[in-house]
Design an enzyme around this catalytic site. Structure first.
Site, PDB file in Angstrom:
ATOM      1  N   HIS A 193       6.533 -38.382 -22.107  1.00 46.55           N
ATOM      2  CA  HIS A 193       5.837 -37.992 -20.873  1.00 46.55           C
ATOM      3  C   HIS A 193       4.411 -37.646 -21.256  1.00 46.55           C
ATOM      4  O   HIS A 193       4.169 -36.642 -21.934  1.00 46.55           O
ATOM      5  CB  HIS A 193       6.505 -36.798 -20.162  1.00 46.55           C
ATOM      6  CG  HIS A 193       5.690 -36.346 -18.992  1.00 46.55           C
ATOM      7  ND1 HIS A 193       5.427 -35.026 -18.734  1.00 46.55           N
ATOM      8  CD2 HIS A 193       5.045 -37.055 -18.025  1.00 46.55           C
ATOM      9  CE1 HIS A 193       4.651 -34.944 -17.654  1.00 46.55           C
ATOM     10  NE2 HIS A 193       4.411 -36.147 -17.213  1.00 46.55           N
ATOM     11  N   ASN A 209       7.434 -30.546  -9.408  1.00 42.79           N
ATOM     12  CA  ASN A 209       8.411 -29.957 -10.325  1.00 42.79           C
ATOM     13  C   ASN A 209       8.312 -28.453 -10.433  1.00 42.79           C
ATOM     14  O   ASN A 209       9.302 -27.784 -10.710  1.00 42.79           O
ATOM     15  CB  ASN A 209       8.311 -30.628 -11.697  1.00 42.79           C
ATOM     16  CG  ASN A 209       8.850 -32.033 -11.609  1.00 42.79           C
ATOM     17  OD1 ASN A 209      10.051 -32.234 -11.503  1.00 42.79           O
ATOM     18  ND2 ASN A 209       7.950 -33.012 -11.572  1.00 42.79           N
ATOM     19  N   GLU A 249       0.254 -26.859  -5.779  1.00 43.10           N
ATOM     20  CA  GLU A 249       1.326 -26.980  -6.795  1.00 43.10           C
ATOM     21  C   GLU A 249       2.081 -28.294  -6.667  1.00 43.10           C
ATOM     22  O   GLU A 249       2.256 -28.820  -5.577  1.00 43.10           O
ATOM     23  CB  GLU A 249       2.327 -25.821  -6.680  1.00 43.10           C
ATOM     24  CG  GLU A 249       1.737 -24.441  -6.854  1.00 43.10           C
ATOM     25  CD  GLU A 249       1.093 -24.192  -8.211  1.00 43.10           C
ATOM     26  OE1 GLU A 249       1.257 -25.017  -9.132  1.00 43.10           O
ATOM     27  OE2 GLU A 249       0.422 -23.159  -8.344  1.00 43.10           O
TER      28      GLU A 249
HETATM   29  O1  GFB Z   1       5.442 -32.049 -11.154  1.00 44.13           O
HETATM   30  P1  GFB Z   1       4.334 -31.131 -11.453  1.00 44.13           P
HETATM   31  O2  GFB Z   1       4.416 -29.788 -10.841  1.00 44.13           O
HETATM   32  O3  GFB Z   1       4.175 -31.030 -13.008  1.00 44.13           O
HETATM   33  O4  GFB Z   1       3.019 -31.849 -10.941  1.00 44.13           O
HETATM   34  P2  GFB Z   1       3.122 -30.232 -13.935  1.00 44.13           P
HETATM   35  C1  GFB Z   1       2.525 -33.038 -11.493  1.00 44.13           C
HETATM   36  C2  GFB Z   1       2.702 -34.251 -10.548  1.00 44.13           C
HETATM   37  O5  GFB Z   1       1.898 -35.329 -11.079  1.00 44.13           O
HETATM   38  C3  GFB Z   1       4.102 -34.792 -10.482  1.00 44.13           C
HETATM   39  C4  GFB Z   1       2.617 -36.554 -11.002  1.00 44.13           C
HETATM   40  O6  GFB Z   1       4.951 -34.164  -9.561  1.00 44.13           O
HETATM   41  C5  GFB Z   1       3.868 -36.265 -10.175  1.00 44.13           C
HETATM   42  O7  GFB Z   1       3.567 -36.433  -8.812  1.00 44.13           O
HETATM   43  N1  GFB Z   1       3.019 -36.941 -12.368  1.00 44.13           N
HETATM   44  C6  GFB Z   1       2.852 -36.256 -13.521  1.00 44.13           C
HETATM   45  C7  GFB Z   1       3.640 -38.099 -12.678  1.00 44.13           C
HETATM   46  N2  GFB Z   1       3.363 -36.933 -14.559  1.00 44.13           N
HETATM   47  C8  GFB Z   1       3.850 -38.097 -14.065  1.00 44.13           C
HETATM   48  C9  GFB Z   1       4.514 -39.207 -14.662  1.00 44.13           C
HETATM   49  O8  GFB Z   1       4.769 -39.286 -15.858  1.00 44.13           O
HETATM   50  N3  GFB Z   1       4.891 -40.205 -13.830  1.00 44.13           N
HETATM   51  C10 GFB Z   1       4.648 -40.164 -12.490  1.00 44.13           C
HETATM   52  N4  GFB Z   1       5.072 -41.192 -11.755  1.00 44.13           N
HETATM   53  N5  GFB Z   1       4.018 -39.134 -11.898  1.00 44.13           N
HETATM   54  C11 GFB Z   1       1.218 -28.791 -12.795  1.00 44.13           C
HETATM   55  C12 GFB Z   1       1.086 -28.660 -11.298  1.00 44.13           C
HETATM   56  O9  GFB Z   1       1.876 -30.009 -13.011  1.00 44.13           O
HETATM   57  O10 GFB Z   1      -0.048 -28.969 -13.419  1.00 44.13           O
HETATM   58  C13 GFB Z   1       0.077 -27.637 -10.931  1.00 44.13           C
HETATM   59  O11 GFB Z   1       2.304 -28.217 -10.709  1.00 44.13           O
HETATM   60  C14 GFB Z   1      -1.245 -27.929 -11.629  1.00 44.13           C
HETATM   61  O12 GFB Z   1      -0.098 -27.651  -9.558  1.00 44.13           O
HETATM   62  C15 GFB Z   1      -1.029 -27.997 -13.128  1.00 44.13           C
HETATM   63  O13 GFB Z   1      -1.777 -29.171 -11.117  1.00 44.13           O
HETATM   64  C16 GFB Z   1      -2.328 -28.324 -13.879  1.00 44.13           C
HETATM   65  O14 GFB Z   1       3.650 -28.911 -14.330  1.00 44.13           O
HETATM   66  O15 GFB Z   1       2.816 -31.206 -15.011  1.00 44.13           O
END
Ligand code: GFB
Length: 404
Positions: free
Chosen positions: A262, A56, A53
């Site tokens: 985003h 966020n 995970e």
């Molecule tokens: O934050 P997060 O739980 O969001 O996980 P989702 C995505 C991670 O990808 C972020 C990177 O914490 C960042 O490390 N990331 C994504 C970004 N968008 C950006 C961006 O615009 N800028 C930067 N610098 N980094 C869920 C995951 O992600 O998506 C789950 O929690 C799974 O584990 C699922 O992978 C498919 O909710 O987008």
């Protein structure tokens, strides 16, 4: 001693007693409004999250535990939440830290403490007498195979079965566990107290798969109070503010000079193909949104985890139709200092202040930006906008509006 002096001394004595009573029993300093525990008399909860995970989603899991612990305080339970350090996150692909990162790298921990009784793990290490940190009981939470038994989703838990802890104890090798218990669990987080109460002498209790218990209530004032306390680390805020001032000539909370997007790619684009657009589709949608919102705007800020090749194409196609495209590109020293996690937060802060925001459907990264914009006071119509797939249904994003 004159009567006047005796009265004065009595008043002074009373004041001293009242001040220490106001400070409480080592927990919340009411004047400072911070929560610092009295280590010997406190008990502690720590949790871990399903390893793949992202950051966020983990922030939401924190809120569930923080609210649980904050509410317990109000009922005189002497439990504190240990903040589980950040270590080896799947999405942090540029700069993996060799050591676990404390919450203070990303958040203003003083502000977190104003809402809930929290403590960093390194602070706990510094207070225990041994070099080894021993957890009394590790509850490994597991989902029920069938969440809707007889068509009904109800709160329940049950000890038993086989399980393994699939984490790394946040990268530390001095953590041990006296006893591991497997628990099938479903429903609201406050039911964890039922489990905890089975072993009243435990001082350190851990939950693995902390993402399984749900918020008792979502979107209430308490939820938002907790959310507001999650202020970012000051260096990250200042870096984002400097960028906004330099590139978008804006020095206020609510900017009018740029639109932000985003654009979540990588694993998300692979696993949720039906929810995300192509590059061409993205360009068309951003252009339409700006034309509808304010055709004067030419600056677009893109936050993305996309590959460089995709970002270059997106930038080119938007520039070809007259827009100025901006990405936050950290210097090497900023990257070393903030790491991937901090860079992602700077991206989020810049998105949060834009005149108009377009997010990715069901990404928690987008959700946290939307919440931030609600806290900043943006009109909801400028916040709850999403990129749609090129073809097919495009469900409107849920609107979680602030409750003050
Ligand atoms: O934050 P997060 O739980 O969001 O996980 P989702 C995505 C991670 O990808 C972020 C990177 O914490 C960042 O490390 N990331 C994504 C970004 N968008 C950006 C961006 O615009 N800028 C930067 N610098 N980094 C869920 C995951 O992600 O998506 C789950 O929690 C799974 O584990 C699922 O992978 C498919 O909710 O987008």
């Amino acid at each position: 001693m004159s009567i006047k002096m005796i009265i004065n001394l009595s008043i002074l004595f009373l004041c001293v007693i009242l001040t220490s009573a106001e400070k409480g029993d080592g927990y919340c300093d009411l004047k400072e409004k911070t929560c610092d525990g009295d280590f010997l008399n406190e008990k502690f909860i720590i949790y871990d999250v399903n390893p793949p995970e992202g950051f966020n989603l983990r922030r939401d899991v924190y809120m569930r535990f923080a609210i649980m612990l904050s509410e317990a305080r109000q009922h005189h339970k002497n439990w504190m939440l240990i903040l589980p350090p950040w270590y080896s996150l799947y999405h942090w692909q540029t700069t993996q830290s060799d050591f676990p990162l404390p919450w203070s790298n990303f958040f203003d921990v003083k502000s977190l403490k104003k809402f809930a009784p929290v403590v960093e793990l390194h602070e706990v290490f510094s207070k225990i007498e041994s070099n080894i940190f021993t957890i009394d009981r590790l509850y490994v939470l597991q989902n029920y195979p069938d969440a809707f038994e007889n068509g009904e989703f109800r709160d329940k838990w049950e000890i038993g079965g086989n399980c393994d802890y699939d984490g790394t104890f946040w990268g530390y090798n001095n953590v041990t566990v006296k006893e591991t218990v497997c628990v099938k669990y479903q429903g609201r987080i406050s039911n964890l107290w039922e489990l905890i109460s089975l072993n009243p002498t435990d001082k350190f209790v851990m939950f693995a798969h902390g993402e399984i218990p749900l918020h008792d209530q979502y979107g209430t004032k308490t939820f938002w109070d907790c959310r507001k306390s999650m202020k970012f680390n000051k260096n990250l805020i200042n870096t984002a503010k400097k960028y906004i001032s330099e590139y978008f000539n804006c020095n206020s909370k609510i900017c009018t000079t740029y639109v932000s997007v985003h654009w979540r790619r990588r694993d998300f684009a692979r696993s949720r193909k039906k929810d995300v657009p192509s590059i061409k589709g993205t360009v068309k949608q951003i252009d339409n949104a700006i034309k509808n919102y304010n055709p004067q705007i030419v600056n677009i800020f893109i936050a993305s985890d996309g590959q460089n090749s995709e970002l270059i194409k997106l930038e080119k196609q938007l520039s070809d139709i007259g827009y100025k495209v901006h990405f936050y590109l950290p210097t090497q020293s900023e990257l070393d200092k903030f790491k991937d996690g901090g860079v992602a937060i700077i991206d989020q802060i810049i998105c949060s202040h834009a005149a108009y925001f377009i997010g990715t459907y069901e990404s928690t990264f987008t959700f946290r930006i939307q919440e931030e914009r609600e806290i900043l006071g943006f009109e909801s119509s400028t916040t709850f906008n999403r990129l749609c797939p090129d073809k097919g249904r495009c469900e409107a994003p849920s609107k979680w509006k602030i409750v003050n």
